[in-house]
Design a protein around this motif. Sequence first.
Motif, PDB file in Angstrom:
ATOM      1  N   UNK A  74       0.822  -1.214   0.000  1.00 37.56           N
ATOM      2  CA  UNK A  74       0.000   0.000   0.000  1.00 37.56           C
ATOM      3  C   UNK A  74       0.855   1.262   0.000  1.00 37.56           C
ATOM      4  N   UNK A  75       1.971   1.231   0.722  1.00 39.90           N
ATOM      5  CA  UNK A  75       2.884   2.393   0.695  1.00 39.90           C
ATOM      6  C   UNK A  75       3.329   2.689  -0.739  1.00 39.90           C
ATOM      7  N   UNK A  76       3.678   1.660  -1.477  1.00 44.23           N
ATOM      8  CA  UNK A  76       4.119   1.851  -2.859  1.00 44.23           C
ATOM      9  C   UNK A  76       2.972   2.337  -3.731  1.00 44.23           C
ATOM     10  N   UNK A  77       1.845   1.668  -3.675  1.00 44.70           N
ATOM     11  CA  UNK A  77       0.716   2.025  -4.530  1.00 44.70           C
ATOM     12  C   UNK A  77       0.253   3.461  -4.278  1.00 44.70           C
ATOM     13  N   UNK A  78       0.259   3.882  -3.031  1.00 44.28           N
ATOM     14  CA  UNK A  78      -0.212   5.235  -2.710  1.00 44.28           C
ATOM     15  C   UNK A  78       0.782   6.327  -3.102  1.00 44.28           C
ATOM     16  N   UNK A  79       1.975   5.947  -3.571  1.00 45.08           N
ATOM     17  CA  UNK A  79       2.881   6.964  -4.118  1.00 45.08           C
ATOM     18  C   UNK A  79       2.276   7.579  -5.376  1.00 45.08           C
ATOM     19  N   UNK A  80       1.596   6.748  -6.152  1.00 39.20           N
ATOM     20  CA  UNK A  80       0.867   7.186  -7.352  1.00 39.20           C
ATOM     21  C   UNK A  80      -0.419   6.364  -7.413  1.00 39.20           C
ATOM     22  N   UNK A  81      -1.426   6.758  -6.638  1.00 41.98           N
ATOM     23  CA  UNK A  81      -2.601   5.901  -6.458  1.00 41.98           C
ATOM     24  C   UNK A  81      -3.471   5.693  -7.698  1.00 41.98           C
ATOM     25  N   UNK A  82      -3.345   6.513  -8.705  1.00 44.43           N
ATOM     26  CA  UNK A  82      -4.219   6.379  -9.884  1.00 44.43           C
ATOM     27  C   UNK A  82      -3.621   5.509 -10.991  1.00 44.43           C
ATOM     28  N   UNK A  83      -2.424   5.049 -10.825  1.00 48.95           N
ATOM     29  CA  UNK A  83      -1.788   4.294 -11.903  1.00 48.95           C
ATOM     30  C   UNK A  83      -1.783   2.802 -11.615  1.00 48.95           C
ATOM     31  N   UNK A  84      -1.624   2.042 -12.691  1.00 47.23           N
ATOM     32  CA  UNK A  84      -1.366   0.616 -12.560  1.00 47.23           C
ATOM     33  C   UNK A  84       0.094   0.439 -12.195  1.00 47.23           C
ATOM     34  N   UNK A  85       0.374  -0.434 -11.249  1.00 51.14           N
ATOM     35  CA  UNK A  85       1.740  -0.771 -10.862  1.00 51.14           C
ATOM     36  C   UNK A  85       2.025  -2.193 -11.306  1.00 51.14           C
ATOM     37  N   UNK A  86       3.013  -2.365 -12.176  1.00 50.99           N
ATOM     38  CA  UNK A  86       3.470  -3.708 -12.510  1.00 50.99           C
ATOM     39  C   UNK A  86       4.176  -4.281 -11.284  1.00 50.99           C
ATOM     40  N   UNK A  87       4.050  -5.588 -11.084  1.00 48.24           N
ATOM     41  CA  UNK A  87       4.649  -6.205  -9.905  1.00 48.24           C
ATOM     42  C   UNK A  87       6.164  -6.029  -9.868  1.00 48.24           C
ATOM     43  N   UNK A  88       6.818  -6.053 -11.018  1.00 47.49           N
ATOM     44  CA  UNK A  88       8.267  -5.859 -11.013  1.00 47.49           C
ATOM     45  C   UNK A  88       8.627  -4.425 -10.592  1.00 47.49           C
ATOM     46  N   UNK A  89       7.770  -3.444 -10.887  1.00 43.56           N
ATOM     47  CA  UNK A  89       8.010  -2.063 -10.440  1.00 43.56           C
ATOM     48  C   UNK A  89       7.877  -1.948  -8.918  1.00 43.56           C
ATOM     49  N   UNK A  90       6.925  -2.663  -8.374  1.00 41.50           N
ATOM     50  CA  UNK A  90       6.758  -2.672  -6.914  1.00 41.50           C
ATOM     51  C   UNK A  90       7.984  -3.302  -6.272  1.00 41.50           C
ATOM     52  N   UNK A  91       8.417  -4.424  -6.820  1.00 41.68           N
ATOM     53  CA  UNK A  91       9.596  -5.121  -6.308  1.00 41.68           C
ATOM     54  C   UNK A  91      10.816  -4.199  -6.343  1.00 41.68           C
ATOM     55  N   UNK A  92      10.952  -3.469  -7.433  1.00 43.46           N
ATOM     56  CA  UNK A  92      12.056  -2.520  -7.582  1.00 43.46           C
ATOM     57  C   UNK A  92      11.923  -1.367  -6.576  1.00 43.46           C
ATOM     58  N   UNK A  93      10.706  -0.899  -6.363  1.00 46.60           N
ATOM     59  CA  UNK A  93      10.469   0.171  -5.397  1.00 46.60           C
ATOM     60  C   UNK A  93      10.887  -0.261  -3.987  1.00 46.60           C
TER      61      UNK A  93
END
Length: 130
Positions: A60-79
């Motif tokens: 949720x911390x990652x997703x709420x950085x840009x809450x309106x966009x789709x996050x690919x799982x590899x981008x979350x992992x990188x974050x």
Amino acid sequence: DEQIKKILQHHPYLGRGGGLLIDGDDTKIVDNKTTFIDGFLHFKGEKIDFNRSPLQRDLLNTIFKEPRRYWDYDEIWEDWKERDFSKKNKRKLYNTADSVNRAVATGVKIKKVFLDKNMKRVRINPEYLN
């Protein structure tokens, strides 16, 4: 009133779409904005604690950085500053998104899932963003 001032000081998000419901001696925070602050999801007037679930909290911390966009799982992992993204990690993130949806559905009555996800990416359901 001093009590109201204290509440406002400790809840800075009230000025961004929330308010106070005062009923006799009870003062309740009513937040109409979906936010994630300090491990707590503020959603539909409820406060859902994710501090005991580190993967859910981090997602949720990652997703709420840009809450309106789709996050690919590899981008979350990188974050998260992790390396070597694999199918196993993708499954872990997918399952974590599932567990977030279960926690939100337990805390708030909603008709659609909070996190819209598939096997490649995840986002907050746009219906729940203000």
